[in-house]
Design an enzyme around this catalytic site. Sequence first.
Site, PDB file in Angstrom:
ATOM      1  CB  THR A 181     -12.259  -8.472  -6.737  1.00 59.30           C
ATOM      2  OG1 THR A 181     -12.415  -8.302  -5.317  1.00 59.30           O
ATOM      3  CG2 THR A 181     -11.795  -9.896  -7.006  1.00 59.30           C
ATOM      4  NE  ARG A 225      -6.705   1.386  -7.133  1.00 59.60           N
ATOM      5  CZ  ARG A 225      -5.514   1.255  -6.570  1.00 59.60           C
ATOM      6  NH1 ARG A 225      -4.421   1.286  -7.322  1.00 59.60           N
ATOM      7  NH2 ARG A 225      -5.402   1.097  -5.267  1.00 59.60           N
ATOM      8  CG  ASP A 257      -2.075   0.941   1.121  1.00 61.36           C
ATOM      9  OD1 ASP A 257      -2.267   1.532   0.041  1.00 61.36           O
ATOM     10  OD2 ASP A 257      -2.802   1.096   2.117  1.00 61.36           O
ATOM     11  CD  GLU A 275       0.299 -11.968  16.362  1.00 56.84           C
ATOM     12  OE1 GLU A 275       0.340 -10.763  16.680  1.00 56.84           O
ATOM     13  OE2 GLU A 275      -0.361 -12.817  16.990  1.00 56.84           O
ATOM     14  CG  ASN A 322      -7.095  -2.655  -6.697  1.00 57.16           C
ATOM     15  OD1 ASN A 322      -6.129  -3.364  -6.408  1.00 57.16           O
ATOM     16  ND2 ASN A 322      -7.559  -1.736  -5.864  1.00 57.16           N
TER      17      ASN A 322
END
Length: 274
Positions: free
Chosen positions: A61, A66, A15, A199, A63
Amino acid sequence: MSVRRTPRHVACVMDGNGRWAAQRSLPRTSGHRAAEAAVIDVIEAARSAGVGWLSLYAFSTENWSRPSTEVGFLMQLVRRVVRKHAALLHARGIRCRFLGVSDPRVPEPLARDFADLMTLTRDNRGMTLTVAFDHGGRRDIVAAARSLIRSGVPADAVTEESFAAHLPFPDTPDVDLVIRTSGEQRISNFMLWQVAYAEWVFPQVLWPDFRAGHFLDCLHAYQRRERRFGGVLPAQGPGEGSRRDRGQGPGRGQPPGPAPDQPPYQHQNGADRT
């Protein structure tokens, strides 16, 4: 780093490409292009650290919503990266897989390149690299449910194990550690079944700037966590340090280890760990 203490399966939500570009007054596509170096660095770092399974979230899925120009650029970029690094990945003994790739909007040449790389590397016995492309965790769960129904398994006979056997790549172990860069704290529909007991660490660095050192810091943060899987830690005897599960899974051993200070990452509850 001790192999015994290394998480078996690490997943990365890559990200921050758009924000990286915006900070430099560049188009979003520049951020995606800059992400390539981080991908290769993390693959090498994971392999060197003894990580057995590495999963990278490249395209979801969601994206597809955009702008079409950005989506088209991503398709071309991913194809170039796959073709450029295929020989290196194979030489490193890395087995490559692509999770998703079921939408007809995925260009056929790109889907072919994915298939060719999987075929080329399928017998490799080093680290398994899974690239989640056109992936959605909910879609995978629905597909597994449909597969179970078609197989005729009675409802009362369905178990977690039998359900998981119908997921894509059912030999994939549960994720031990998820790294989401840029400081955002969302699951984003990523491998929902596999991350049930993972985690999470949330380094503030944006993905294009993420490098091997950051990745190793995340592994060290994981090593300091107490993984109880809903249970409690064994009672400590005199002179014993705290016993911590090091990513071996429930009931697979909890070697002792120290609990040094945590690095400055955000925990999943939003509290600053400094």
